[in-house]
Design a protein around this motif. Structure first.
Motif, PDB file in Angstrom:
ATOM      1  N   PRO A 259       0.824  -1.220   0.000  1.00  0.00           N
ATOM      2  CA  PRO A 259       0.000   0.000   0.000  1.00  0.00           C
ATOM      3  C   PRO A 259       0.854   1.265   0.000  1.00  0.00           C
ATOM      4  N   ALA A 260       1.942   1.266   0.774  1.00  0.00           N
ATOM      5  CA  ALA A 260       2.801   2.455   0.839  1.00  0.00           C
ATOM      6  C   ALA A 260       3.460   2.723  -0.510  1.00  0.00           C
ATOM      7  N   ARG A 262       2.351   1.795  -3.468  1.00  0.00           N
ATOM      8  CA  ARG A 262       1.317   2.249  -4.421  1.00  0.00           C
ATOM      9  C   ARG A 262       1.047   3.746  -4.219  1.00  0.00           C
ATOM     10  N   THR A 263       0.951   4.152  -2.967  1.00  0.00           N
ATOM     11  CA  THR A 263       0.704   5.573  -2.685  1.00  0.00           C
ATOM     12  C   THR A 263       1.853   6.438  -3.205  1.00  0.00           C
ATOM     13  N   GLN A 266       1.524   6.629  -6.969  1.00  0.00           N
ATOM     14  CA  GLN A 266       0.388   7.470  -7.385  1.00  0.00           C
ATOM     15  C   GLN A 266       0.702   8.946  -7.155  1.00  0.00           C
ATOM     16  N   ASP A 267       1.271   9.257  -5.991  1.00  0.00           N
ATOM     17  CA  ASP A 267       1.603  10.652  -5.675  1.00  0.00           C
ATOM     18  C   ASP A 267       2.623  11.227  -6.652  1.00  0.00           C
ATOM     19  N   THR A 286       5.182  -3.932  -6.985  1.00  0.00           N
ATOM     20  CA  THR A 286       4.205  -2.917  -7.377  1.00  0.00           C
ATOM     21  C   THR A 286       4.742  -2.200  -8.602  1.00  0.00           C
TER      22      THR A 286
END
Ligand code: GLN
Length: 297
Positions: A259-260, A262-263, A266-267, A286
């Motif tokens: 999750p980290a 991916r964030t 995305q950011d 990822t």
């Protein structure tokens, strides 16, 4: 002689002549915590026989193990008990169907990384003259797996460690695979643009207790800051200006970091950000696509 007593013969600093048959030797080694397969592989290595000769061991289990091989085996078992990975003991590790030479200069390639190779190959396959860079190549595992599967690829293998690059070069030479090598930190000084940037960077948090069990491999290939994501952040930041429009960044990471990561992607402006599982079903890598000019950011 009971098996557990037989073992000191194997590790005695001065060899005590004793008739140790292959079957007894394997049992003695297993009695010290190694699996049957590990015992067989180390014995074959000590005997100077190929790793795939296990059938030979089975059909010769009544043969005597020569004294010098017993001595070598004892030394290997001692190193195993001190936590050295099998790859270092044998001097090579299988990865993606390739036999790679490994030693303490590089991380031992893990099967966990093979799905990352599959993913990169899927993306590269449809492209003509595809260009891919492997960051932190270590033994060359990812780069060589890509090149051996798709010989037309242009592959650049990067590592900050001259020692690691020497191992990667030696592996490329042994396998007869041609690629380029650059010594630098991630993408510093490398322009591209690339179709795919792939990396298995260090990602273990500095305080993670797993590090205590990985003392034989280079720390620089394992640990990366307080949350383990320092190098992932650097690679993501540098990749944004080095990918072709529509190109992909693919990263391996820790079991709980998907999750980290991916964030972070995305950011940074990546699209189609998604994670994939390793062979154990853990979200282990990822990837994200650098948008084409027309895609919405
Ligand atoms: N997957 C390795 C381990 O946890 C770590 C590899 C890495 O940091 N890239 O043993």
């Amino acid at each position: 002689m009971p098996v557990a007593q037989a073992f000191p013969v194997l590790v005695a600093p001065i060899f005590i002549a004793n008739l140790m048959l292959i079957a007894h030797t394997l049992a003695a080694v297993q009695a010290h915590g190694l699996s049957r397969l590990e015992a067989q592989r180390l014995l074959l290595h000590a005997l100077g026989r190929a790793d795939h000769d296990r059938a030979w061991l089975l059909s010769h289990d009544g043969d005597t193990v020569p004294a010098d091989a017993q001595y070598r085996l004892g030394a290997l078992v001692q190193r195993y008990q001190k936590g050295e990975p099998m790859g270092y003991l044998l001097g090579y590790q299988a990865f993606y169907g390739l036999d790679l030479m490994v030693d303490a200069r590089v991380l031992v390639p893990r099967p966990d990384t093979e799905p990352l190779v599959d993913w990169a190959l899927e993306l590269l396959e449809p492209l003509a003259n595809a260009q891919v860079v492997d960051l932190g190549t270590g033994s060359g595992a990812i780069a060589l797996a890509l090149k051996s599967t798709q010989p037309k690829l242009q592959v650049l293998a990067v590592d900050a460690s001259a020692d690691a690059l020497a191992v990667a070069r030696a592996n490329a030479e042994r396998l007869g695979l041609h690629m380029d090598f650059v010594q630098t930190s991630w993408l510093e000084g490398i322009t591209g643009p690339w179709d795919v940037i792939v990396s298995n960077p260090p990602y273990i948090a500095d305080q993670d207790h797993h590090l205590a069990t990985l003392t034989h491999e280079p720390l620089t290939a394992l640990a990366s800051g307080a949350d383990g994501l320092d190098d992932v952040r650097s690679i993501i930041a540098q990749s944004t200006s080095r990918l072709k429009a529509g190109g992909w960044l693919l990263l391996e990471h820790g079991y709980d970091q998907a999750p980290a990561v991916r964030t972070l992607m995305q950011d940074a402006g990546f699209s189609h950000v998604q994670s994939r599982q390793d062979l154990a079903g853990i979200a282990r890598c990822t990837g994200g696509q650098w948008p084409t000019a027309l895609s919405p950011r």
